[in-house]
Write an enzyme that holds these catalytic residues in place. Structure first.
Site, PDB file in Angstrom:
ATOM      1  N   HIS A  30       0.834  -1.206   0.000  1.00  0.00           N
ATOM      2  CA  HIS A  30       0.000   0.000   0.000  1.00  0.00           C
ATOM      3  C   HIS A  30       0.864   1.250   0.000  1.00  0.00           C
ATOM      4  O   HIS A  30       1.287   1.713   1.064  1.00  0.00           O
ATOM      5  CB  HIS A  30      -0.904  -0.012   1.229  1.00  0.00           C
ATOM      6  CG  HIS A  30      -1.806  -1.212   1.291  1.00  0.00           C
ATOM      7  ND1 HIS A  30      -1.354  -2.466   1.655  1.00  0.00           N
ATOM      8  CD2 HIS A  30      -3.128  -1.343   1.019  1.00  0.00           C
ATOM      9  CE1 HIS A  30      -2.370  -3.324   1.610  1.00  0.00           C
ATOM     10  NE2 HIS A  30      -3.454  -2.671   1.226  1.00  0.00           N
ATOM     11  N   HIS A 263      -4.173   3.255  -3.386  1.00  0.00           N
ATOM     12  CA  HIS A 263      -4.355   2.747  -2.014  1.00  0.00           C
ATOM     13  C   HIS A 263      -3.568   1.453  -1.796  1.00  0.00           C
ATOM     14  O   HIS A 263      -2.798   1.352  -0.845  1.00  0.00           O
ATOM     15  CB  HIS A 263      -5.844   2.510  -1.719  1.00  0.00           C
ATOM     16  CG  HIS A 263      -6.070   1.551  -0.588  1.00  0.00           C
ATOM     17  ND1 HIS A 263      -6.144   1.950   0.716  1.00  0.00           N
ATOM     18  CD2 HIS A 263      -6.185   0.193  -0.570  1.00  0.00           C
ATOM     19  CE1 HIS A 263      -6.305   0.886   1.493  1.00  0.00           C
ATOM     20  NE2 HIS A 263      -6.334  -0.188   0.742  1.00  0.00           N
ATOM     21  N   GLU A 418     -17.987  -4.003  24.597  1.00  0.00           N
ATOM     22  CA  GLU A 418     -17.164  -5.214  24.675  1.00  0.00           C
ATOM     23  C   GLU A 418     -15.981  -5.178  23.711  1.00  0.00           C
ATOM     24  O   GLU A 418     -14.867  -5.552  24.064  1.00  0.00           O
ATOM     25  CB  GLU A 418     -18.010  -6.469  24.386  1.00  0.00           C
ATOM     26  CG  GLU A 418     -19.075  -6.781  25.421  1.00  0.00           C
ATOM     27  CD  GLU A 418     -20.366  -5.994  25.184  1.00  0.00           C
ATOM     28  OE1 GLU A 418     -20.464  -5.263  24.181  1.00  0.00           O
ATOM     29  OE2 GLU A 418     -21.286  -6.114  26.021  1.00  0.00           O
ATOM     30  N   HIS A 481     -29.025 -14.847  25.213  1.00  0.00           N
ATOM     31  CA  HIS A 481     -27.913 -14.689  26.139  1.00  0.00           C
ATOM     32  C   HIS A 481     -27.157 -16.000  26.388  1.00  0.00           C
ATOM     33  O   HIS A 481     -26.109 -15.992  27.027  1.00  0.00           O
ATOM     34  CB  HIS A 481     -28.419 -14.181  27.493  1.00  0.00           C
ATOM     35  CG  HIS A 481     -28.768 -12.720  27.500  1.00  0.00           C
ATOM     36  ND1 HIS A 481     -29.551 -12.137  26.522  1.00  0.00           N
ATOM     37  CD2 HIS A 481     -28.441 -11.730  28.367  1.00  0.00           C
ATOM     38  CE1 HIS A 481     -29.690 -10.840  26.798  1.00  0.00           C
ATOM     39  NE2 HIS A 481     -29.025 -10.571  27.905  1.00  0.00           N
TER      40      HIS A 481
HETATM   41  C1  LIG Z   1     -11.525  -4.720   9.864  1.00  0.00           C
HETATM   42  C2  LIG Z   1     -11.018  -4.543   8.473  1.00  0.00           C
HETATM   43  N1  LIG Z   1     -11.886  -4.524   7.445  1.00  0.00           N
HETATM   44  C3  LIG Z   1     -11.440  -4.391   6.187  1.00  0.00           C
HETATM   45  C4  LIG Z   1     -10.107  -4.264   5.926  1.00  0.00           C
HETATM   46  C5  LIG Z   1      -9.611  -4.167   4.509  1.00  0.00           C
HETATM   47  N2  LIG Z   1      -9.106  -2.796   4.236  1.00  0.00           N
HETATM   48  C6  LIG Z   1      -7.798  -2.510   4.276  1.00  0.00           C
HETATM   49  S1  LIG Z   1      -7.481  -0.891   3.985  1.00  0.00           S
HETATM   50  C7  LIG Z   1      -9.121  -0.557   3.737  1.00  0.00           C
HETATM   51  C8  LIG Z   1      -9.574   0.825   3.390  1.00  0.00           C
HETATM   52  C9  LIG Z   1      -9.080   1.759   4.392  1.00  0.00           C
HETATM   53  O1  LIG Z   1      -9.282   3.075   4.020  1.00  0.00           O
HETATM   54  P1  LIG Z   1      -8.417   4.170   4.736  1.00  0.00           P
HETATM   55  O2  LIG Z   1      -8.299   3.881   6.152  1.00  0.00           O
HETATM   56  O3  LIG Z   1      -9.010   5.469   4.359  1.00  0.00           O
HETATM   57  O4  LIG Z   1      -6.991   3.987   4.124  1.00  0.00           O
HETATM   58  P2  LIG Z   1      -6.362   4.722   2.842  1.00  0.00           P
HETATM   59  O5  LIG Z   1      -7.012   4.155   1.635  1.00  0.00           O
HETATM   60  O6  LIG Z   1      -6.660   6.168   3.004  1.00  0.00           O
HETATM   61  O7  LIG Z   1      -4.937   4.370   2.926  1.00  0.00           O
HETATM   62  C10 LIG Z   1      -9.882  -1.713   3.920  1.00  0.00           C
HETATM   63  C11 LIG Z   1     -11.354  -1.763   3.785  1.00  0.00           C
HETATM   64  C12 LIG Z   1      -9.242  -4.279   7.027  1.00  0.00           C
HETATM   65  N3  LIG Z   1      -7.919  -4.169   6.889  1.00  0.00           N
HETATM   66  N4  LIG Z   1      -9.716  -4.391   8.281  1.00  0.00           N
END
Ligand SMILES: Cc1ncc(C[n+]2csc(CCOP(=O)(O)OP(=O)(O)O)c2C)c(N)n1
Ligand SMILES: *[C@@H]1O[C@H](CO)[C@@H](O)[C@H](O)[C@H]1NC(C)=O
Ligand SMILES: CC(=O)N[C@H]1CO[C@H](CO)[C@@H](O)[C@@H]1O
Ligand SMILES: CC(=O)N[C@H]1CO[C@H](CO)[C@@H](O)[C@@H]1O
Ligand SMILES: [Mg+2]
Length: 680
Positions: A30, A263, A418, A481
């Site tokens: 990334h 990204h 939680e 529960h």
């Molecule tokens: C809990 C979770 N859900 C989905 C992902 C997959 N994922 C990785 S980065 C991303 C998008 C994140 O966007 P942002 O935080 O704005 O990062 P940017 O593109 O700006 O670097 C997703 C959905 C993940 N890493 N963790």
């Protein structure tokens, strides 16, 4: 105002390009967020207190990259700031066995917590900040600021969309954690494209409402001075956490800057070249660090950090002269040792002692050890009176000005949060100083925190989940529960202890092993209903995870059981004895611990030639590891009085006895191998 020079700008470019080169070499990763966040990273890290030669020094500042996908940025920083991470390691980005895995992992020097699952890092950081505030309130004395650090966090749109971050941030605001400073990478981009498709709330207003100080930096891509002055202001605010919104451009400098295409995919070769040229680097070279950049960080951070640690060590020695008791305790904790003989405080029971609910037995353990184990800290997600986790002398961890407690308090009111609790206790545990951390809720609601529980196991944070109301035995609250699949799920997580103690001695054993654990978390599943003190149990035997509770010569069957069903199985054995059936009773309070005993021991408990029936009022999934036949509950429970529900599902001595008879009849004349004996 902090001044920056050309060397600073060169350092920012170096961070950008080292990050891009890692992703390009791996052809995976990334690059977008590192390009946008390099200036903030430079400003923050340059002034951080750290000693790369001593990455676990307790009074270091903490840095958490909550948007863990941007880890090429973190690895670039760790290299430039002198951690044990070479250029060669950066070239191995995302390769098997490298020190630069796909997302940052806790065991790497300089990585404070594992991140990647979005929302966890910022929530862990709340735990780190709580730990720091508690350590300061416990050991600092006039003239002795032994603990005075900051926790810095980077997070993106994704972290802010995840619910867990809202839970933890809300609590951080309530707790007035002035030592927590977060930078929001407001680049308006996530994987699906522009954030306008799903995320247009005013984040700063939301955090302001949580009780945070909120600041804005309009040009996060370039304006080092503005980032630095926001940081200075945040550091001055001692009674609120701060969120600094940095408006940035994802992939800044790339041909695809501002687009989601940067990204999570490497820049194209020509894009890398134009970027290097634009930044004044040779487009044909990779992994370049100008010597001035190493020198800059050496001068600004590495050298002063080593000095700080030296001074801190001297301060601790001076402190030891004036406060010998506190110093000895702190040093013991820093060495990772529990108090001498602490386990002698664990309650021991005889079969003649009265029947008690195991959630109550758990309270008795906490009550017995809380004063003697000052590193014990934790709380409940708003179930204190039913989960019985607050000992009578406990002080609440609260901001002193609230009048509700103070920062030396070790009882945390997590509220009904939680998942936030799970991530916060992970952070608290990761802080160091031997913090032994617990979080409590109903067993069924541990599932709400599954994301954090999994990371505790993956990272090796030895946190303790006190999970009460562990079965249909909770009664009237009904199927919503009553846990069914919960233990099967938790037991399937690698590096996870899942204790379901059957009586007082087993509860003490569970706490003993859980508190002594260095890198395995525990769930302790506890009953709401009373359980008899069993003949044959002991802390020592139960600490093996599984043992023979009651035996006979040449048993016809072994009944292996856990928790509240062990006592019923004992009664079933009496019925069966009347029919001349010889029953061995095995209690198996924790699969994980049992599986680590020598094979001969395991086979002595669950041998060949004896059919084994498991009995547990939960999903039978997973029991084939230890039993030939399972009596469990593979449907949702029922609402009613606990004992009635047990009867309804036939978890009675008679119900167990009839299934034992069927099991013996089925295996008669057949060759019976212990389920432990397998090809590999
Ligand atoms: C809990 C979770 N859900 C989905 C992902 C997959 N994922 C990785 S980065 C991303 C998008 C994140 O966007 P942002 O935080 O704005 O990062 P940017 O593109 O700006 O670097 C997703 C959905 C993940 N890493 N963790
Ligand atoms: C680092 O400090 C040394 C010694 O004071 C000095 O000569 C050098 O110019 C400094 N370098 C940078 C980049 O700050
Ligand atoms: C040096 C410094 O600013 N120390 C601060 C660290 O954070 C705590 C809050 O937990 C403050 O009380 C200290 O003043
Ligand atoms: C808040 C809550 O769930 N309270 C429960 C506490 O425990 C009692 C007794 O077990 C239950 O009746 C309550 O519902
Ligand atoms: Mg984004």
């Amino acid at each position: 105002m902090t001044q920056f020079s050309d060397v600073d700008r060169l350092a920012v470019s170096t961070i950008r390009l080292l990050s891009v080169d890692q992703v390009s070499k791996a052809n995976s990763g990334h690059p977008g967020a590192p390009l946008g966040l390099a200036p903030a990273a430079h400003v923050v890290w340059k002034q951080m207190r750290l000693n790369p030669k001593s990455p676990k020094w307790i009074n270091r500042d903490r840095f958490v990259l909550s948007n863990g996908h941007a880890c090429a940025l973190l690895y670039s920083l760790l290299h430039l700031f002198g951690y044990d991470l070479s250029i060669e390691d950066l070239k191995q980005f995302r390769q098997v066995g490298s020190k630069t895995p796909g997302h940052p992992e806790y065991e790497l020097p300089g990585v404070e917590v594992t991140t990647g699952p979005l929302g966890q890092g910022i929530s862990n950081a709340v735990g780190l900040a709580i730990a720091q505030a508690n350590l300061a309130a416990t050991y600092n004395k006039p003239g002795y600021e032994l603990s005075d650090n900051y926790t810095y966090v980077f997070l993106g749109d994704g972290c802010l969309q995840e619910g867990v971050s809202s839970e933890a941030s809300s609590l951080a605001g309530h707790l007035k954690l002035g030592n927590l400073i977060a930078f929001y990478d407001d680049n308006k981009i996530t994987i699906d494209g522009h954030t306008e498709v799903s995320f247009d709330e005013d984040v700063l207003k939301r955090y302001e409402a949580y009780g945070w100080e909120v600041l804005n930096v309009a040009n996060g891509d370039e304006n080092l001075e503005d980032i630095a002055s926001a940081l200075e202001q945040a550091k001055k605010n001692k009674d609120k956490p701060t969120l600094i919104k940095l408006t940035t451009t994802i992939g800044f400098g790339s041909l695809n800057a501002g687009s989601h295409t940067v990204h999570g995919a490497p820049l194209k070769a020509d894009d890398v070249k134009q970027l290097k040229t634009k930044l004044g680097f040779n487009p044909d070279e990779s992994f370049i660090v100008p010597q001035e950049v190493y020198d800059l960080y050496h001068n600004s951070t590495i050298q002063p950090g080593a000095e700080s640690e030296k001074e801190w060590n001297a301060l601790l020695e001076k402190y030891a002269g004036e406060y010998p008791k506190e110093a000895a305790e702190l040093k013991r904790r820093l060495a990772g040792k529990l108090p001498e003989n602490w386990e002698s405080k664990l309650p021991v029971y005889k079969p003649t002692d009265s029947a008690v609910a195991s959630r109550k037995l758990s309270e008795i353990v906490l009550q017995s050890i809380f004063e003697d184990v000052p590193e014990l800290i934790g709380g409940s997600a708003d179930l204190t009176p039913s989960n019985l986790t607050r000992t009578t002398n406990a002080v609440d961890f609260q901001p002193p000005q609230s009048g509700l407690g103070d920062y030396s308090g070790r009882y945390i009111r997590f509220g009904v949060r939680e998942h936030g609790m799970g991530a916060i206790i992970n952070g608290l545990s990761a802080y160091g100083a031997n913090y032994k951390v617990f979080g409590a809720t109903f067993l069924n609601f541990v599932s709400y925190a599954a994301g954090a529980v999994r990371l505790a196991a993956l990272s090796g944070h030895p946190v303790i989940w006190i999970a009460t109301h562990d079965s249909i035995g909770l009664g009237e609250d009904g199927p919503t529960h009553q846990p069914i699949e919960t233990l099967a799920h938790l037991r399937a997580i690698p590096n996870m202890m899942v204790w379901r103690p059957a009586d007082g001695n087993e509860v003490s054993a569970a706490y003993k092993v859980a508190l002594e654990s260095q890198d395995t978390p525990s769930v302790i599943a506890l009953s709401r209903q009373n359980l008899p003190q069993l003949d044959g149990s002991s802390i020592e035997k139960a600490s093996k995870g599984g043992y023979i509770l009651q035996d006979v010569e040449n048993p016809d069957i072994a009944i292996v059981s856990t928790g509240s069903e062990v006592g019923i199985a004992v009664e079933a054995a009496k019925l069966l004895a009347e029919k001349n059936m010889k029953v061995r009773i095995v209690s198996l309070p924790d699969f994980h611990t049992f599986s680590r005993q020598p094979k001969e021991y395991q086979l002595s408990v669950l041998p060949d030639r004896v059919p084994i029936l498991s009995v547990e009022v939960l999903s039978t999934s997973g029991w084939s590891e230890y039993a030939h036949q399972s009596f469990g509950l593979n449907r949702f429970g029922a609402s009613g009085k606990g004992p009635e529900v047990y009867k309804f599902f036939e978890f009675t001595p008679e119900g167990i006895a009839s299934r034992a008879e069927k099991t013996v009849a089925f295996y008669k004349g057949k060759e019976v191998l212990s389920p432990l004996n397998k090809a590999f």
